[in-house]
Design an enzyme around this catalytic site. Sequence first.
Site, PDB file in Angstrom:
ATOM      1  N   PRO A 249       0.841  -1.198   0.000  1.00  0.00           N
ATOM      2  CG  PRO A 249      -0.123  -1.128   2.122  1.00  0.00           C
ATOM      3  CD  PRO A 249       0.693  -1.991   1.215  1.00  0.00           C
ATOM      4  CG  HIS A 250       1.966   2.836  -3.287  1.00  0.00           C
ATOM      5  ND1 HIS A 250       1.675   1.535  -3.606  1.00  0.00           N
ATOM      6  CD2 HIS A 250       1.734   3.549  -4.404  1.00  0.00           C
ATOM      7  CE1 HIS A 250       1.296   1.465  -4.865  1.00  0.00           C
ATOM      8  NE2 HIS A 250       1.312   2.690  -5.382  1.00  0.00           N
ATOM      9  N   GLY A 251       0.994   5.803  -1.042  1.00  0.00           N
ATOM     10  CA  GLY A 251       0.326   7.043  -1.394  1.00  0.00           C
ATOM     11  C   GLY A 251       1.281   8.205  -1.258  1.00  0.00           C
TER      12      GLY A 251
END
Length: 152
Positions: free
Chosen positions: A66-68
């Site tokens: 998960p990334h942002g």
Amino acid sequence: MKIAELLNPNAIAGELKATGKEEALGELTDVLAKAFGNLDPEEVLRVLHEREALGSTGIGEGVAIPHGKLARLDRLLLAFGRSRGGVDFDSMDGRQAHLFFLLVAPEESVGVHLKTLARISKLLKNPAVRRRLIDAPAEDLYTIIAEEEDRM
């Protein structure tokens, strides 16, 4: 930039309790926020949810990344989590995720963000590395990541 240089040993959750995606994102965000102090967990979760809405970051083979991106960050932040029991993360292969790298990057960064995602993918592509991380005692996870990355 090496994963081990970006990963604070205090940002490792050796035994995630989550069974679902929302819980896992929450636990990983909490670990990241505690390790780096000046993060707003709600803002981190918001950008992670925005990214997940585009498609799951559960890439398969028991791995999720998960990334942002966040506007007020001055550098990339990384957390690692492990769930021996597995998390239903809507992974591409339909299998549960066991190994997680949570990555939050400055909004304007593209190169380091993509290079780090690629480096994590390359590290966890190796089944022996994944097995080693799943089987290891929690206190050995950072060392294993560093050792295996040096072998790449």
